[in-house]
Enzyme design. Structure first.
Site, PDB file in Angstrom:
ATOM      1  N   TRP A   1     -13.702  -8.957 -13.796  1.00  0.00           N
ATOM      2  CA  TRP A   1     -12.663  -9.794 -13.197  1.00  0.00           C
ATOM      3  C   TRP A   1     -13.407 -11.038 -12.706  1.00  0.00           C
ATOM      4  O   TRP A   1     -14.208 -10.954 -11.775  1.00  0.00           O
ATOM      5  CB  TRP A   1     -11.988  -9.059 -12.039  1.00  0.00           C
ATOM      6  CG  TRP A   1     -10.797  -9.763 -11.483  1.00  0.00           C
ATOM      7  CD1 TRP A   1      -9.526  -9.747 -11.985  1.00  0.00           C
ATOM      8  CD2 TRP A   1     -10.739 -10.559 -10.290  1.00  0.00           C
ATOM      9  NE1 TRP A   1      -8.696 -10.488 -11.195  1.00  0.00           N
ATOM     10  CE2 TRP A   1      -9.407 -11.008 -10.142  1.00  0.00           C
ATOM     11  CE3 TRP A   1     -11.678 -10.958  -9.348  1.00  0.00           C
ATOM     12  CZ2 TRP A   1      -8.997 -11.818  -9.094  1.00  0.00           C
ATOM     13  CZ3 TRP A   1     -11.277 -11.771  -8.295  1.00  0.00           C
ATOM     14  CH2 TRP A   1      -9.934 -12.189  -8.174  1.00  0.00           C
TER      15      TRP A   1
ATOM     16  N   GLU B   1       9.051  -5.159  -1.493  1.00  0.00           N
ATOM     17  CA  GLU B   1       8.294  -4.404  -2.491  1.00  0.00           C
ATOM     18  C   GLU B   1       8.912  -4.569  -3.888  1.00  0.00           C
ATOM     19  O   GLU B   1       8.194  -4.727  -4.878  1.00  0.00           O
ATOM     20  CB  GLU B   1       8.242  -2.919  -2.065  1.00  0.00           C
ATOM     21  CG  GLU B   1       7.578  -1.963  -3.033  1.00  0.00           C
ATOM     22  CD  GLU B   1       6.108  -2.265  -3.331  1.00  0.00           C
ATOM     23  OE1 GLU B   1       5.513  -3.142  -2.690  1.00  0.00           O
ATOM     24  OE2 GLU B   1       5.583  -1.635  -4.267  1.00  0.00           O
TER      25      GLU B   1
ATOM     26  N   HIS C   1      20.014 -18.443   6.454  1.00  0.00           N
ATOM     27  CA  HIS C   1      19.139 -19.458   7.061  1.00  0.00           C
ATOM     28  C   HIS C   1      18.321 -20.209   6.021  1.00  0.00           C
ATOM     29  O   HIS C   1      17.322 -20.841   6.366  1.00  0.00           O
ATOM     30  CB  HIS C   1      18.228 -18.807   8.096  1.00  0.00           C
ATOM     31  CG  HIS C   1      18.981 -18.178   9.228  1.00  0.00           C
ATOM     32  ND1 HIS C   1      19.613 -18.921  10.192  1.00  0.00           N
ATOM     33  CD2 HIS C   1      19.251 -16.879   9.504  1.00  0.00           C
ATOM     34  CE1 HIS C   1      20.223 -18.098  11.044  1.00  0.00           C
ATOM     35  NE2 HIS C   1      20.020 -16.861  10.641  1.00  0.00           N
TER      36      HIS C   1
ATOM     37  N   CYS D   1     -14.770  -5.902 -10.347  1.00  0.00           N
ATOM     38  CA  CYS D   1     -15.153  -5.507 -11.697  1.00  0.00           C
ATOM     39  C   CYS D   1     -15.386  -4.009 -11.722  1.00  0.00           C
ATOM     40  O   CYS D   1     -15.463  -3.362 -10.682  1.00  0.00           O
ATOM     41  CB  CYS D   1     -16.443  -6.211 -12.093  1.00  0.00           C
ATOM     42  SG  CYS D   1     -16.363  -7.987 -11.871  1.00  0.00           S
TER      43      CYS D   1
ATOM     44  N   ASN E   1     -21.005  -5.769  -9.642  1.00  0.00           N
ATOM     45  CA  ASN E   1     -19.665  -5.968  -9.089  1.00  0.00           C
ATOM     46  C   ASN E   1     -19.857  -6.549  -7.695  1.00  0.00           C
ATOM     47  O   ASN E   1     -20.590  -5.978  -6.894  1.00  0.00           O
ATOM     48  CB  ASN E   1     -18.925  -4.622  -9.021  1.00  0.00           C
ATOM     49  CG  ASN E   1     -17.580  -4.745  -8.342  1.00  0.00           C
ATOM     50  OD1 ASN E   1     -17.006  -5.830  -8.286  1.00  0.00           O
ATOM     51  ND2 ASN E   1     -17.074  -3.636  -7.825  1.00  0.00           N
ATOM     52  N   GLY E   2     -19.203  -7.665  -7.406  1.00  0.00           N
ATOM     53  CA  GLY E   2     -19.340  -8.278  -6.078  1.00  0.00           C
ATOM     54  C   GLY E   2     -19.629  -9.760  -6.216  1.00  0.00           C
ATOM     55  O   GLY E   2     -19.444 -10.347  -7.294  1.00  0.00           O
TER      56      GLY E   2
ATOM     57  N   GLU F   1       4.564  -9.123 -10.082  1.00  0.00           N
ATOM     58  CA  GLU F   1       3.216  -8.836 -10.570  1.00  0.00           C
ATOM     59  C   GLU F   1       3.188  -8.341 -12.006  1.00  0.00           C
ATOM     60  O   GLU F   1       2.245  -8.638 -12.729  1.00  0.00           O
ATOM     61  CB  GLU F   1       2.418  -7.930  -9.628  1.00  0.00           C
ATOM     62  CG  GLU F   1       2.856  -6.511  -9.493  1.00  0.00           C
ATOM     63  CD  GLU F   1       1.939  -5.708  -8.555  1.00  0.00           C
ATOM     64  OE1 GLU F   1       2.429  -4.755  -7.956  1.00  0.00           O
ATOM     65  OE2 GLU F   1       0.743  -6.031  -8.440  1.00  0.00           O
TER      66      GLU F   1
ATOM     67  N   ARG G   1      -9.665  -2.595 -13.041  1.00  0.00           N
ATOM     68  CA  ARG G   1     -10.368  -3.415 -12.038  1.00  0.00           C
ATOM     69  C   ARG G   1     -10.617  -4.845 -12.522  1.00  0.00           C
ATOM     70  O   ARG G   1     -11.013  -5.705 -11.743  1.00  0.00           O
ATOM     71  CB  ARG G   1     -11.721  -2.773 -11.699  1.00  0.00           C
ATOM     72  CG  ARG G   1     -11.583  -1.390 -11.116  1.00  0.00           C
ATOM     73  CD  ARG G   1     -12.945  -0.773 -10.929  1.00  0.00           C
ATOM     74  NE  ARG G   1     -13.616  -1.328  -9.770  1.00  0.00           N
ATOM     75  CZ  ARG G   1     -13.593  -0.811  -8.565  1.00  0.00           C
ATOM     76  NH1 ARG G   1     -12.928   0.299  -8.350  1.00  0.00           N
ATOM     77  NH2 ARG G   1     -14.227  -1.368  -7.571  1.00  0.00           N
TER      78      ARG G   1
ATOM     79  N   LYS H   1       6.827  -6.112  -7.024  1.00  0.00           N
ATOM     80  CA  LYS H   1       6.642  -5.390  -8.291  1.00  0.00           C
ATOM     81  C   LYS H   1       7.070  -6.244  -9.467  1.00  0.00           C
ATOM     82  O   LYS H   1       6.382  -6.332 -10.474  1.00  0.00           O
ATOM     83  CB  LYS H   1       7.475  -4.106  -8.336  1.00  0.00           C
ATOM     84  CG  LYS H   1       7.010  -2.852  -7.685  1.00  0.00           C
ATOM     85  CD  LYS H   1       5.764  -2.194  -8.153  1.00  0.00           C
ATOM     86  CE  LYS H   1       4.543  -2.813  -7.527  1.00  0.00           C
ATOM     87  NZ  LYS H   1       4.046  -2.182  -6.335  1.00  0.00           N
TER      88      LYS H   1
ATOM     89  N   LYS I   1      -6.981  -3.925  -9.730  1.00  0.00           N
ATOM     90  CA  LYS I   1      -6.486  -2.825  -8.893  1.00  0.00           C
ATOM     91  C   LYS I   1      -7.143  -2.822  -7.511  1.00  0.00           C
ATOM     92  O   LYS I   1      -6.473  -2.636  -6.506  1.00  0.00           O
ATOM     93  CB  LYS I   1      -6.761  -1.510  -9.622  1.00  0.00           C
ATOM     94  CG  LYS I   1      -6.225  -0.279  -8.918  1.00  0.00           C
ATOM     95  CD  LYS I   1      -4.767  -0.079  -9.220  1.00  0.00           C
ATOM     96  CE  LYS I   1      -4.196   1.133  -8.541  1.00  0.00           C
ATOM     97  NZ  LYS I   1      -2.746   0.960  -8.314  1.00  0.00           N
TER      98      LYS I   1
END
Ligand code: AGP
Length: 619
Positions: free
Chosen positions: A84, A491, A514, A2, A108-109, A498, A27, A495, A614
Site C-alpha cells: 500500500w 455506517e 438544517h 502493507c 511495512n511502515g 468505500e 492490506r 459502506k 484493511k
C-alpha cells in the site's frame, strides 16, 4: 498497511509466500513481490498492481512449481510483500523486496528519517533506484554488513539509526540460512511449525501451516535459522512464550460465496453467537468478561467513559455510547483516534478509556490508547485480532470473536463490536445497580434471539439486489436515522462510499432540515431508517414526508411494511420486529447488502476497493 511474509524451512518457498500474500492482500495491493535465495544469489520477482499479476509472471517464468528439497541440510528461504504505497508511487521499481548489495528487505511502515539517511548513504556512494524509504533500510543494513558482522548485528545497528515504524524482514546472500526480523510500531508474527518457520504481518496469513505464534514486541529483533529462533531486545536475549490461536483456517476462505464481503455478511448470525456465548449467565443474571480485569468496585468508581476508534469501529462506539448511557447511566464521549491523540484530551484515573478496533493495529487508535494510558485512565480494548498490538497494550481486552475478517469493508466485525457494547453496558449496569434483575433477564432473552433476528433481516437480500440495480447508477445517496439508528445511517453511507465509490452522506434525520434537505431532488435516493424506538418513529416519519414532498426517492428500512409507508416510499425493506436496543444490529444488514450489490452492479472490486487497506497502520 502493507503485508509482509517470510519463510525458512525445507519446502519450496515461492508457493508458500504467494499463499500468505493472498491472505494479506487486503492490506494493500499497489504492487507485489517475492525474493528467494537460489545458488547464493537473490532471485527477485516484482510487479505493479495486484498479486494476480505477480502470479501470472511467476507462472510464465515457471517459478511456481515445487522446488527440490535443498541439499546439505540447508533451508529454503524467501520473503514477500504486498504494498500500500506511502513513499513512492505504485510501480514495479518501487515494489518490494528491495535489494542493496548482499541484503534483500521487505518492509511495512514508514521510516520517518529517511531523507537524512538517504543523503548520508548517497554521500557514501550508494545509488538508489526507487523512491521508497525501504530501499534506505536495505542500503543501511548492507553498509553495516562489513568485516565479520552477522546479519543480526547489521540489522541491530541499522534499526538503532532508524526512526519511525517498521516491520522488516531481511535476508542476505552472505548468510543464506538466516532471516532477521525487526519490529517497531508495526505488527509482525512468527509462526512456529516442525522444522520450519513462517513470518507474516498477521496470523490468518499462515494459519493453514500453524496455530502457534510468537508475537514480537516493539524494539525486538528476531533471528531465525534452521536450528532455532533468537529474540532479543536491546541486544539481550529475551524469552517469548508462544500463543496458541484457535481460529479455523477454513473461515479465512470464501466458502462458495462470490466475495469475502458477502460471506462475512452471511456469517453474522453465527459470529454474534460466538461473541456472547459463555459470557452471559441468564440464570444468575450475570455477564462474565474473561479478560476484563475490572472488579465491580472498579466499575462503580468510573465517572466517565471515553471511546476512541476509527471508521466503522467509531460507528460501533456511537452505538455503545447509547447502550452505556441507557443501561449504566455513565456519561460517554466518542472520538476519532486521529482527533483525540492531537487534542489536549482530559482523561484521568476515574475515566474508563475504551478503544474499538477490528485489527488491533490502527495507528491512530493505538496512539490514543497510549496517550490515555499515560494520563492514568483505565484502558479497555474491544478487539478482534488476538495478540494484536492494541489487545496487548490495553489493561483489559474484550475479544469480539468475529473470526478472520478478510474483506476490506468491515461487516461482521461491526456486529460483534455492537454485541460487545451491549454486553459491556449490561455488565456496567449490573455493577452500578442501574438495571434491575427483571430488566437484565429481558436483555438476555433479547440477546439470545439476536441470531434469529439477523437471519430474518438477511432475507431482504433478493429485494436489496433488485433495489441496487434500480438505483445503482445514482451518484449520490443520503442515509437518515435517528437515535440508535443514526450511527447506522453513518455506517450505511460509509459502506456504500468505500466499496461502490458512490458519494453518500449519513445524517441524523432531525438535522436534515438544517442543510442536507437542499440536496433532495427527483434524482436522490434517500435511505430512511425507521425503527419503533420510543418517539423516534413518528419523528422520522415526519422527515420521510418532508423528503417525499420534495420528490426524493425514498428507500425505507423498517420493521414492518405499513400501508402509509407503501404509499410514501419508493421501496420498503422490512427487517422484522426487534427490541429497540438490537435495532442497530438488525438494520445494518440491508445496508451492508445494499453497498455490496451496488458495488457488484457497478463492477468495482468489492473485497479490495481502490485506495483502501484493511489495517491502517500509518497516521
Ligand atoms: C470499515 O469498513 C473500514 N474499512 C474502516 O473504516 C475501518 O473500520 C477502520 O479503518 C478501523 O479499523 P480497525 O477496526 O481495524 O481499527
Amino acid at each position: 498497511m502493507c503485508g509482509i511474509v517470510g519463510y525458512i524451512g525445507p519446502k519450496s518457498p515461492i508457493p508458500i509466500l504467494i499463499s500468505g500474500l493472498e491472505k494479506l492482500e487486503y492490506r494493500g495491493y499497489d504492487s507485489a513481490g517475492v525474493a528467494v535465495i537460489e545458488n547464493d544469489q537473490f532471485s527477485v520477482y516484482r510487479v505493479e498492481g495486484k498479486l494476480s499479476n505477480l502470479k501470472k509472471r511467476l507462472k510464465e517464468e515457471n517459478k511456481l512449481p515445487e522446488a527440490p528439497v535443498p541439499e546439505n541440510g540447508r533451508a529454503h528461504i524467501g520473503i514477500g510483500h504486498t504494498r500500500w504505497a506511502t513513499h513512492g508511487r505504485p510501480s514495479e521499481t518501487n515494489a518490494h523486496p528491495h535489494v542493496a548489495g548482499q541484503v534483500c528487505v521487505v518492509h511495512n511502515g514508514i521510516i520517518e528519517n529517511y531523507a537524512p539517511l538517504r543523503a548520508r548513504l548517497q554521500n557514501a556512494g550508494c545509488s538508489f533506484v526507487s523512491e521508497t524509504d525501504t530501499e534506505i533500510a536495505a542500503h543501511l543494513i548492507n553498509s553495516h554488513l562489513t568485516g565479520s558482522a552477522s546479519l543480526l548485528e547489521a540489522v541491530r545497528k541499522s534499526v538503532a539509526e532508524m526512526q519511525g515504524s517498521y516491520a522488516l524482514v531481511v535476508i542476505s546472500t552472505r548468510m543464506p540460512d538466516s532471516l532477521v526480523i525487526a519490529k517497531n510500531a508495526t505488527p509482525v508474527i512468527i509462526g512456529l511449525a516442525e522444522g520450519e518457520t513462517y513470518i507474516a504481518s498477521d496470523i490468518p496469513a499462515v494459519l493453514e501451516h500453524t496455530r502457534d505464534f510468537l508475537v514480537l514486541e516493539d524494539g525486538e529483533i528476531a533471528q531465525v535459522t534452521p536450528s532455532g529462533i533468537r529474540v532479543e531486545f536491546d541486544g539481550k536475549e529475551v524469552t517469548r512464550n508462544p500463543v496458541h490461536v484457535a481460529w479455523d483456517p477454513i473461515t479465512a476462505e470464501k466458502g462458495g460465496f462470490r466475495h469475502f464481503m458477502l460471506k462475512e455478511i452471511y456469517e453474522q448470525p453465527q459470529v454474534v453467537t460466538q461473541t456472547f456465548r459463555g459470557r452471559i449467565d441468564p440464570q444468575a443474571g450475570s455477564v462474565f468478561l474473561e479478560d476484563v480485569r475490572l472488579s465491580d468496585d472498579d466499575l462503580r468508581l468510573i465517572k466517565r467513559i471515553v471511546i476512541v476508534a476509527c471508521g466503522t469501529a467509531w460507528h460501533a462506539g456511537l452505538v455503545t455510547k447509547f447502550y452505556i448511557e441507557q443501561l449504566a447511566k455513565i456519561p460517554v464521549e466518542v472520538d476519532y483516534g486521529s482527533e483525540f491523540r492531537y487534542r489536549t484530551p482530559i482523561v484521568d484515573p476515574s475515566t474508563l478509556f475504551i478503544v474499538i478496533s477490528q485489527s488491533g493495529e490502527t495507528a491512530d487508535t493505538l496512539g490514543s490508547l497510549e496517550l490515555a494510558h499515560k494520563q492514568g485512565a483505565k484502558t479497555l480494548a474491544i478487539c478482534n485480532v488476538v495478540g494484536s498490538t492494541i489487545s496487548r497494550k490495553a489493561q483489559s481486552v474484550f475479544y469480539t470473536h468475529a473470526g478472520p475478517e478478510i474483506s476490506v469493508a468491515s461487516t461482521k466485525a461491526f456486529s460483534t463490536q455492537l454485541t460487545v457494547g451491549y454486553l459491556l453496558a449490561i455488565r456496567l449496569g449490573i455493577a452500578r445497580g442501574a438495571i434491575s434483575k427483571t430488566q437484565t433477564a429481558t436483555l438476555f432473552e433479547d440477546l439470545l434471539r439476536l441470531p434469529a433476528f439477523l437471519t430474518e433481516a438477511l432475507k431482504t437480500d433478493r429485494q436489496v439486489e433488485r433495489i441496487a440495480k434500480k438505483y445503482g447508477r445514482s451518484n449520490d445517496f443520503l442515509f437518515l436515522g435517528r437515535g440508535l439508528l443514526y450511527p447506522i445511517a453513518l455506517e450505511g453511507a460509509l459502506k456504500l462510499k468505500e466499496i461502490s465509490y458512490v458519494h453518500a452522506e449519513g445524517y441524523p434525520a432531525g438535522e436534515m432540515k438544517h442543510g442536507p434537505i437542499a440536496l433532495i431532488n427527483e434524482e436522490m435516493p434517500v435511505v430512511i431508517l425507521l425503527g419503533r424506538d420510543g418517539t423516534n418513529y413518528d419523528k422520522v416519519m415526519s422527515n420521510l414526508v418532508e423528503v417525499e414532498s420534495r420528490g426524493g426517492r425514498i428507500i425505507a428500512v423498517t420493521e414492518e411494511e405499513t400501508p402509509e409507508l407503501r404509499q410514501l416510499a419508493w421501496e420498503v425493506l422490512p427487517v422484522g420486529v426487534v427490541p429497540p436496543l438490537l435495532m442497530p444490529l438488525v438494520f445494518t444488514l440491508p445496508l451492508q447488502l445494499l453497498a455490496y450489490h451496488v458495488a457488484v452492479y457497478r463492477g468495482t472490486d468489492v473485497d479490495q476497493p481502490r485506495n483502501l487497506a484493511k489495517s491502517v497502520t500509518v497516521e
